[in-house]
Design an enzyme around this catalytic site. Structure first.
Site, PDB file in Angstrom:
ATOM      1  N   VAL A  12      84.854  -5.767 -10.838  1.00 23.90           N
ATOM      2  CA  VAL A  12      84.185  -6.473 -11.904  1.00 23.90           C
ATOM      3  C   VAL A  12      83.025  -7.187 -11.194  1.00 23.90           C
ATOM      4  O   VAL A  12      82.626  -8.082 -11.942  1.00 23.90           O
ATOM      5  CB  VAL A  12      85.499  -7.748 -12.241  1.00 23.90           C
ATOM      6  CG1 VAL A  12      86.635  -6.979 -12.958  1.00 23.90           C
ATOM      7  CG2 VAL A  12      85.867  -8.593 -10.945  1.00 23.90           C
ATOM      8  N   CYS A  52      83.144 -21.580 -26.217  1.00 23.12           N
ATOM      9  CA  CYS A  52      82.470 -20.786 -27.051  1.00 23.12           C
ATOM     10  C   CYS A  52      81.551 -21.132 -27.921  1.00 23.12           C
ATOM     11  O   CYS A  52      81.503 -22.138 -28.622  1.00 23.12           O
ATOM     12  CB  CYS A  52      83.736 -19.956 -28.104  1.00 23.12           C
ATOM     13  SG  CYS A  52      83.055 -18.737 -29.382  1.00 23.12           S
ATOM     14  N   HIS A  71      88.680  -3.060 -15.885  1.00 25.13           N
ATOM     15  CA  HIS A  71      89.334  -4.635 -15.609  1.00 25.13           C
ATOM     16  C   HIS A  71      88.361  -5.525 -15.996  1.00 25.13           C
ATOM     17  O   HIS A  71      88.728  -6.877 -15.682  1.00 25.13           O
ATOM     18  CB  HIS A  71      89.694  -4.721 -14.064  1.00 25.13           C
ATOM     19  CG  HIS A  71      90.882  -3.872 -13.832  1.00 25.13           C
ATOM     20  ND1 HIS A  71      91.266  -3.719 -12.500  1.00 25.13           N
ATOM     21  CD2 HIS A  71      91.954  -3.157 -14.521  1.00 25.13           C
ATOM     22  CE1 HIS A  71      92.194  -2.757 -12.560  1.00 25.13           C
ATOM     23  NE2 HIS A  71      93.024  -2.250 -13.889  1.00 25.13           N
ATOM     24  N   GLU A  73      92.005   3.562   4.578  1.00 21.10           N
ATOM     25  CA  GLU A  73      93.399   3.883   5.184  1.00 21.10           C
ATOM     26  C   GLU A  73      94.039   4.680   4.158  1.00 21.10           C
ATOM     27  O   GLU A  73      93.722   4.965   3.048  1.00 21.10           O
ATOM     28  CB  GLU A  73      94.091   2.896   5.328  1.00 21.10           C
ATOM     29  CG  GLU A  73      94.329   1.727   4.099  1.00 21.10           C
ATOM     30  CD  GLU A  73      94.701   0.330   4.520  1.00 21.10           C
ATOM     31  OE1 GLU A  73      94.902  -0.063   5.404  1.00 21.10           O
ATOM     32  OE2 GLU A  73      94.404  -0.400   3.578  1.00 21.10           O
ATOM     33  N   GLN A  75      87.206  -0.154 -11.096  1.00 23.11           N
ATOM     34  CA  GLN A  75      88.195  -1.403 -11.270  1.00 23.11           C
ATOM     35  C   GLN A  75      87.619  -2.805 -11.143  1.00 23.11           C
ATOM     36  O   GLN A  75      88.060  -3.687 -11.077  1.00 23.11           O
ATOM     37  CB  GLN A  75      89.581  -1.348 -10.243  1.00 23.11           C
ATOM     38  CG  GLN A  75      90.211   0.059 -10.830  1.00 23.11           C
ATOM     39  CD  GLN A  75      91.504   0.420  -9.673  1.00 23.11           C
ATOM     40  OE1 GLN A  75      92.568  -0.094  -9.870  1.00 23.11           O
ATOM     41  NE2 GLN A  75      91.099   1.020  -8.551  1.00 23.11           N
ATOM     42  N   TYR A 119      87.033 -18.862 -10.289  1.00 22.25           N
ATOM     43  CA  TYR A 119      86.177 -17.685 -10.653  1.00 22.25           C
ATOM     44  C   TYR A 119      84.771 -18.217 -10.370  1.00 22.25           C
ATOM     45  O   TYR A 119      83.786 -17.505 -10.081  1.00 22.25           O
ATOM     46  CB  TYR A 119      86.285 -17.424 -12.114  1.00 22.25           C
ATOM     47  CG  TYR A 119      87.387 -16.397 -12.276  1.00 22.25           C
ATOM     48  CD1 TYR A 119      88.764 -16.672 -12.418  1.00 22.25           C
ATOM     49  CD2 TYR A 119      87.154 -15.102 -11.920  1.00 22.25           C
ATOM     50  CE1 TYR A 119      89.812 -15.723 -12.602  1.00 22.25           C
ATOM     51  CE2 TYR A 119      88.126 -14.021 -12.300  1.00 22.25           C
ATOM     52  CZ  TYR A 119      89.565 -14.579 -12.364  1.00 22.25           C
ATOM     53  OH  TYR A 119      90.492 -13.366 -12.633  1.00 22.25           O
ATOM     54  N   GLY A 129      87.929   3.772  -2.388  1.00 20.46           N
ATOM     55  CA  GLY A 129      88.235   2.512  -2.081  1.00 20.46           C
ATOM     56  C   GLY A 129      89.087   1.510  -2.723  1.00 20.46           C
ATOM     57  O   GLY A 129      88.965   0.637  -3.328  1.00 20.46           O
ATOM     58  N   THR A 130      90.333   2.323  -3.411  1.00 16.33           N
ATOM     59  CA  THR A 130      91.332   2.051  -4.257  1.00 16.33           C
ATOM     60  C   THR A 130      92.884   2.192  -3.464  1.00 16.33           C
ATOM     61  O   THR A 130      93.165   3.237  -2.787  1.00 16.33           O
ATOM     62  CB  THR A 130      91.301   1.995  -5.532  1.00 16.33           C
ATOM     63  OG1 THR A 130      92.334   1.408  -6.205  1.00 16.33           O
ATOM     64  CG2 THR A 130      91.716   3.633  -5.565  1.00 16.33           C
ATOM     65  N   SER A 131      93.489   0.998  -3.444  1.00 12.57           N
ATOM     66  CA  SER A 131      94.952   1.202  -2.733  1.00 12.57           C
ATOM     67  C   SER A 131      95.813   2.025  -3.526  1.00 12.57           C
ATOM     68  O   SER A 131      96.992   2.419  -3.446  1.00 12.57           O
ATOM     69  CB  SER A 131      95.547  -0.249  -2.590  1.00 12.57           C
ATOM     70  OG  SER A 131      95.706  -0.998  -3.921  1.00 12.57           O
TER      71      SER A 131
HETATM   72  N1  APR Z   1      85.463   2.060   2.332  1.00 10.19           N
HETATM   73  C1  APR Z   1      86.567   2.735   1.754  1.00 10.19           C
HETATM   74  N2  APR Z   1      87.610   2.015   1.497  1.00 10.19           N
HETATM   75  C2  APR Z   1      87.935   0.680   1.807  1.00 10.19           C
HETATM   76  C3  APR Z   1      86.889   0.166   2.525  1.00 10.19           C
HETATM   77  C4  APR Z   1      85.657   0.591   2.766  1.00 10.19           C
HETATM   78  N3  APR Z   1      84.476  -0.003   3.369  1.00 10.19           N
HETATM   79  N4  APR Z   1      86.939  -1.443   2.606  1.00 10.19           N
HETATM   80  C5  APR Z   1      88.424  -1.466   2.252  1.00 10.19           C
HETATM   81  N5  APR Z   1      88.995  -0.171   1.707  1.00 10.19           N
HETATM   82  C6  APR Z   1      89.978   0.308   1.084  1.00 10.19           C
HETATM   83  C7  APR Z   1      91.520  -0.543   1.477  1.00 10.19           C
HETATM   84  O1  APR Z   1      92.091   0.156   2.677  1.00 10.19           O
HETATM   85  C8  APR Z   1      92.274  -0.752   0.327  1.00 10.19           C
HETATM   86  O2  APR Z   1      93.123   0.653   0.335  1.00 10.19           O
HETATM   87  O3  APR Z   1      89.946  -0.250  -0.257  1.00 10.19           O
HETATM   88  C9  APR Z   1      91.326  -0.319  -0.823  1.00 10.19           C
HETATM   89  C10 APR Z   1      91.199  -1.784  -1.628  1.00 10.19           C
HETATM   90  O4  APR Z   1      92.509  -1.870  -2.459  1.00 10.19           O
HETATM   91  P1  APR Z   1      93.045  -3.309  -3.137  1.00 10.19           P
HETATM   92  O5  APR Z   1      92.377  -4.578  -2.196  1.00 10.19           O
HETATM   93  O6  APR Z   1      94.110  -3.258  -3.354  1.00 10.19           O
HETATM   94  O7  APR Z   1      91.785  -3.267  -4.233  1.00 10.19           O
HETATM   95  P2  APR Z   1      92.151  -2.239  -5.504  1.00 10.19           P
HETATM   96  O8  APR Z   1      92.703  -1.156  -5.170  1.00 10.19           O
HETATM   97  O9  APR Z   1      90.428  -2.245  -6.184  1.00 10.19           O
HETATM   98  O10 APR Z   1      92.845  -3.276  -6.515  1.00 10.19           O
HETATM   99  C11 APR Z   1      92.964  -2.684  -7.876  1.00 10.19           C
HETATM  100  O11 APR Z   1      94.355  -4.914  -8.358  1.00 10.19           O
HETATM  101  O12 APR Z   1      94.249  -7.083  -8.286  1.00 10.19           O
HETATM  102  C12 APR Z   1      93.984  -6.001  -8.933  1.00 10.19           C
HETATM  103  O13 APR Z   1      92.582  -5.933 -11.044  1.00 10.19           O
HETATM  104  C13 APR Z   1      92.491  -6.043  -9.402  1.00 10.19           C
HETATM  105  O14 APR Z   1      90.940  -4.236  -9.811  1.00 10.19           O
HETATM  106  C14 APR Z   1      92.026  -4.700  -8.788  1.00 10.19           C
HETATM  107  C15 APR Z   1      92.955  -3.802  -8.811  1.00 10.19           C
END
Ligand code: APR
Length: 251
Positions: free
Chosen positions: A114, A157, A130, A225, A112, A72, A197-199
């Protein structure tokens, strides 16, 4: 693979945003990728080099707090130098415009992430489901302390002296109830929901888009994607958030 209908989808989403009285945006690591923040999954993701079980679980921290803090500290050092990208700035401008014209309930941002980059871009009231890299939590008295600057190897602490951990939600842990209920309220009450931007694979946050859809909201996604939601959403825009978000909010 570029999205052949991207400009048409941007126009449709712009129109939906303009009509919306309540807009909820959910962001994931992809929204910070163009600032240089590594995503979690995929070949370049953090989990390709580091074990989530070791670095992002309470068991991993209990096993070796020094090792987890070293990871971290490294992430904090890396991210402290990074700046918001055009996508963060577009969301902050959209919030400012909507709050001024439509009132306090017209925009909610759930993240999500941080990294604090939404706040650095000027977003306010960000629901950090998160947690935050820039806060620590006491394992003894649970006090949460802002920690933007350098820390001891394993911080203690200031109140009770017990070991502190990152104030981050790890796998297998509950989200803070008040934070989660704010996110649920934002998703359930909106009439347009955009995930950026989240999977869309990590629960319970991945359920928010379903809450919004069940409540009758138009649901859209901006992602590099396809995700498990792409085929059922009203609008799935494939591309970079740093390109698409400014196109959505350009006056
Ligand atoms: N613009 C849009 N999307 C993007 C870009 C971009 N420039 N670059 C990457 N991505 C997409 C990827 O294709 C992917 O689908 O962002 C997504 C990121 O997915 P993850 O890496 O799984 O991140 P996230 O979805 O935020 O993960 C959720 O999982 O590990 C835990 O707590 C952690 O908050 C996190 C949570």
């Amino acid at each position: 693979m570029p999205d052949p209908r991207l400009s048409e989808k941007i126009s449709r989403l712009r129109a939906a945003i303009a009509r919306a009285s309540r807009l909820c945006v959910l962001t994931g690591a992809g929204a910070s990728a163009e600032s240089g923040v590594p995503v979690y999954r995929g070949n370049e993701g953090l989990y390709a080099a580091w074990s989530a079980a070791d670095m992002a679980t309470p068991e991993g921290f209990a096993r070796d707090p020094e090792k987890v803090w070293a990871w971290y500290h490294d992430r904090r050092r890396q991210l402290a130098a990074l700046k918001p990208n055009a996508g963060h700035l577009a969301l902050a401008a959209l919030q400012k415009d909507r709050l001024a014209r439509l009132g306090p309930d017209s925009f909610r941002l759930v993240t999500q992430n941080v990294d604090g980059l939404h706040q650095a871009a000027g977003s306010t009231g960000v629901i950090e489901v998160h947690g935050s890299l820039w806060q620590i939590r006491c394992t003894g008295c649970a006090a949460v302390t802002d920690a933007p600057g350098p820390l001891d190897a394993v911080p203690h602490c200031p109140g009770c002296g017990a070991v502190c951990r990152p104030h981050i939600v790890w796998f297998g842990e509950m989200l803070p109830p008040e934070v989660w209920s704010a996110a649920v309220e934002a998703a359930s009450a909106c009439d347009v929901f955009i995930s950026v931007g989240t999977s869309a694979v990590v629960q319970p946050v991945a359920s928010l888009v379903h809450l919004a859809a069940d409540a009758g909201a138009l649901v859209a996604e901006i992602n590099l994607e396809e995700t498990p939601n792409s085929r059922w959403l009203d609008l799935s825009l494939l591309g970079k958030s740093g390109d698409i978000l400014p196109a959505l909010v350009d006056s």
